[in-house]
Design an enzyme around this catalytic site. Structure first.
Site, mmCIF file in Angstrom:
data_model
loop_
_atom_site.group_PDB
_atom_site.id
_atom_site.type_symbol
_atom_site.label_atom_id
_atom_site.label_comp_id
_atom_site.label_asym_id
_atom_site.label_seq_id
_atom_site.Cartn_x
_atom_site.Cartn_y
_atom_site.Cartn_z
ATOM 1 N N ALA A 56 25.471 77.148 -29.078
ATOM 2 C CA ALA A 56 24.520 76.256 -28.406
ATOM 3 C C ALA A 56 24.028 75.145 -29.342
ATOM 4 O O ALA A 56 23.725 74.041 -28.898
ATOM 5 C CB ALA A 56 23.336 77.069 -27.891
ATOM 6 N N ALA A 80 24.421 80.181 -23.895
ATOM 7 C CA ALA A 80 23.587 81.380 -23.746
ATOM 8 C C ALA A 80 23.027 81.759 -25.110
ATOM 9 O O ALA A 80 23.781 82.109 -26.022
ATOM 10 C CB ALA A 80 24.418 82.527 -23.177
ATOM 11 N N VAL A 81 21.712 81.636 -25.236
ATOM 12 C CA VAL A 81 21.043 82.074 -26.452
ATOM 13 C C VAL A 81 20.272 83.342 -26.100
ATOM 14 O O VAL A 81 19.430 83.330 -25.198
ATOM 15 C CB VAL A 81 20.101 80.995 -27.015
ATOM 16 C CG1 VAL A 81 19.669 81.358 -28.427
ATOM 17 C CG2 VAL A 81 20.772 79.631 -27.022
ATOM 18 N N HIS A 88 16.407 83.406 -35.552
ATOM 19 C CA HIS A 88 17.427 82.379 -35.325
ATOM 20 C C HIS A 88 17.355 81.887 -33.883
ATOM 21 O O HIS A 88 17.554 80.705 -33.610
ATOM 22 C CB HIS A 88 18.801 83.018 -35.602
ATOM 23 C CG HIS A 88 19.886 82.043 -35.937
ATOM 24 N ND1 HIS A 88 19.763 81.112 -36.933
ATOM 25 C CD2 HIS A 88 21.121 81.855 -35.412
ATOM 26 C CE1 HIS A 88 20.869 80.392 -36.999
ATOM 27 N NE2 HIS A 88 21.701 80.820 -36.077
HETATM 28 N N1 INI Z 1 24.595 80.383 -30.567
HETATM 29 C C1 INI Z 1 24.470 80.606 -29.248
HETATM 30 O O1 INI Z 1 25.041 79.853 -28.441
HETATM 31 N N2 INI Z 1 23.743 81.673 -28.795
HETATM 32 C C2 INI Z 1 23.099 82.516 -29.647
HETATM 33 O O2 INI Z 1 22.454 83.480 -29.156
HETATM 34 C C3 INI Z 1 23.195 82.292 -31.036
HETATM 35 N N3 INI Z 1 22.520 83.178 -31.960
HETATM 36 O O3 INI Z 1 21.822 84.089 -31.523
HETATM 37 O O4 INI Z 1 22.641 83.036 -33.161
HETATM 38 C C4 INI Z 1 23.978 81.188 -31.489
HETATM 39 N N4 INI Z 1 24.117 80.931 -32.814
HETATM 40 C C5 INI Z 1 25.166 80.069 -33.312
HETATM 41 C C6 INI Z 1 24.770 78.606 -33.364
HETATM 42 O O5 INI Z 1 24.687 78.069 -32.057
HETATM 43 C C7 INI Z 1 25.789 77.775 -34.150
HETATM 44 O O6 INI Z 1 27.034 77.792 -33.481
HETATM 45 C C8 INI Z 1 26.002 78.282 -35.570
HETATM 46 O O7 INI Z 1 24.774 78.354 -36.253
HETATM 47 C C9 INI Z 1 26.954 77.326 -36.353
HETATM 48 O O8 INI Z 1 26.448 75.991 -36.407
#
Ligand code: INI
Length: 159
Positions: A56, A80-81, A88
């Site tokens: 996301a 979806a987070v 985080h």
């Molecule tokens: N990305 C998501 O889409 N959903 C999540 O729940 C999530 N969590 O929980 O960490 C998540 N993390 C990854 C982030 O979006 C980046 O792709 C990553 O940090 C690399 O830049």
């Protein structure tokens, strides 16, 4: 008095769907819901591009890149987070939401907001074909409605 509202008519619209792979079982269901809504409301499959990003966090920059190309009338942003146990969640959910809104405002182009921010996987499932419908469908419909609204406002401006 004048009143304006759009209806979700997609004929002729070029639509970019930007979707994140993180929690992919959920986001694929969002994409399926969005595609279903778009096609049922008249968007040609050939006029839809689906662009996948890692998570996301990457949705806003991808949305900006797509809008900057000038090829799309509307976007639909899907992700979806899910909270889990880590702070985080708040950073990713907050920045992704803010960035999508800013991209939409800056380009004055509708971006359907289909980013789930849930505490649990069960809540996410309920919003992707369960008790709470499919938020991908809802986001696509909102984007088409806004696009039609802007067309109507443009037509009035031109009079
Ligand atoms: N990305 C998501 O889409 N959903 C999540 O729940 C999530 N969590 O929980 O960490 C998540 N993390 C990854 C982030 O979006 C980046 O792709 C990553 O940090 C690399 O830049």
């Amino acid at each position: 008095m004048a009143e304006f509202a759009g209806t979700p008519t997609g004929r002729g619209a070029h639509v970019g769907v930007v979707a994140s792979r993180f929690n992919e079982t959920i986001t694929r269901r969002l994409v399926d819901g969005a595609l279903d809504a778009l096609v049922r409301h008249g968007v040609a499959l050939d006029d839809i591009d689906v662009v996948w990003v890692p998570g996301a966090w990457e949705l806003p920059v991808a949305a900006r890149r797509l809008l900057g190309s000038g090829r799309y009338d509307v976007l639909v942003a899907l992700g979806a987070v899910i909270r889990g146990d880590t702070p985080h969640f708040d950073y990713v959910a907050g920045e992704a939401s803010r960035g999508i809104a800013q991209a939409s405002e800056e380009y004055e182009t509708p971006i359907g907001f289909g980013l789930l921010t849930c505490d649990t996987m069960e809540q996410a499932e309920a919003r992707t074909g369960g008790a709470h419908g499919n938020k991908g469908w809802d986001a696509a419909l909102a984007a088409l409605e806004m696009s039609d609204l802007f067309e109507r406002l443009d037509a009035t401006d031109a009079e």
